[in-house]
Write a protein that holds these residues in place. Structure first.
Motif: not given
Length: 295
Positions: A76-77, A83-87, A96-101, A129-131
């Protein structure tokens, strides 16, 4: 900004159109539905919610240079740090609601916050939600759809979360006592009524000295003609100063006045929305400023 045709249009600071990008298709470095765009340093990233991939473009010239297609479900956001992607994951996810790639490998290296049943259903709202990654200190802020509370993570890998709740009688969420997926699939009409009649947190913005949370309060209904009536539904904005995160003022806006979830914040104290218009044979887009009467 993006258009219904899938174009990505760039504007300069004076509001003049300076570039149109149309890499539309299903091949490498192409997209079908560019849902989210984020600018990071000299690049911008486009999330395609149909092909489930992220494409990296050069900011100057708009050339696509790489893509990431290791996603198993919609997001969703997102935010990017080094070099990390937070989703933020989409509705219907109980894991899970927040994931780090790790963008190099595509591996999920961290999962943060297990949503409750109310979060799973309310996350089906388009912007629930919101990020937010604060621009000056790289602290991650996020919101859960069912809670009027600002959550902060100072270190993405230590996962030390602090919460800053807001107590407001206008914000009301009914508990769900059954499995949320079963609840939604067994009675769609009841689930839709739940979404329309419960509050939901659906926006997180940064001003120079404040964090702003947006929520929907009140109830909307579907009338006898099957049309949505929203005169009793409103947006409420909560302003939290960065130095203590204690809610100190709010502003209520009629639901009909904001026709998009994709609001834009500047670095002072203003929010803007992109409005599509079609009047007297003229169609296009304009940017409208939202003025608050806060208390």
């Amino acid at each position: 900004m993006t258009t219904a045709k899938g174009q990505i249009i760039k504007y300069d600071l004076e509001g003049k159109q300076c570039d149109v990008i149309e890499e539309i298709g299903t091949g490498p470095l192409e997209y079908i539905n560019p849902l989210i765009i984020k600018v990071v340093e000299n690049y911008f990233y486009v999330w395609d919610d149909q092909l489930l991939k992220l494409i990296k473009f050069e900011l100057e010239g708009g050339m696509p240079i790489s893509e990431y297609n290791f996603f198993s479900r919609a997001i969703k956001d997102f935010q990017i740090v080094d070099n990390y992607l937070i989703t933020q994951t989409s509705g219907g996810n109980m894991e899970s609601f927040i994931e780090v790639y790790d963008l190099n490998t595509g591996d999920v290296i961290s999962e943060v916050v297990k949503p409750n049943s109310e979060d799973v259903i309310l996350a089906m709202n388009a912007n629930a939600g919101g990020l937010l990654l604060e621009s000056d200190i790289n602290s991650l802020n996020f919101l859960l759809p069912s809670k009027l509370e600002l959550f902060r993570i100072e270190d993405l890998f230590l996962e030390e979360i602090t919460g800053h709740p807001i107590i407001d009688d206008d914000f009301k969420v009914d508990k769900i006592s059954t499995d949320p997926i079963v609840f939604f699939n067994n009675n769609r009409e009841k689930a839709i009524n739940y979404l329309l009649s419960n509050s939901v947190v659906d926006g997180l913005f940064e001003f120079k000295d404040e964090i702003v949370i947006r929520a929907q309060i009140g109830k909307a209904e579907i009338d006898e003609k099957g049309e949505l009536t929203s005169q009793n539904r409103r947006f409420k904005f909560y302003f939290l100063p960065k130095n203590n995160f204690n809610w100190h003022k709010s502003a209520v806006v009629p639901f009909e006045m904001i026709n998009t979830g994709a609001l834009l914040a500047d670095n002072s104290r203003s929010l803007f929305m992109i409005n599509e218009f079609d009047s007297a044979g003229n169609s296009g887009y304009d940017i409208r400023k939202i003025n608050f009467n806060s208390n």
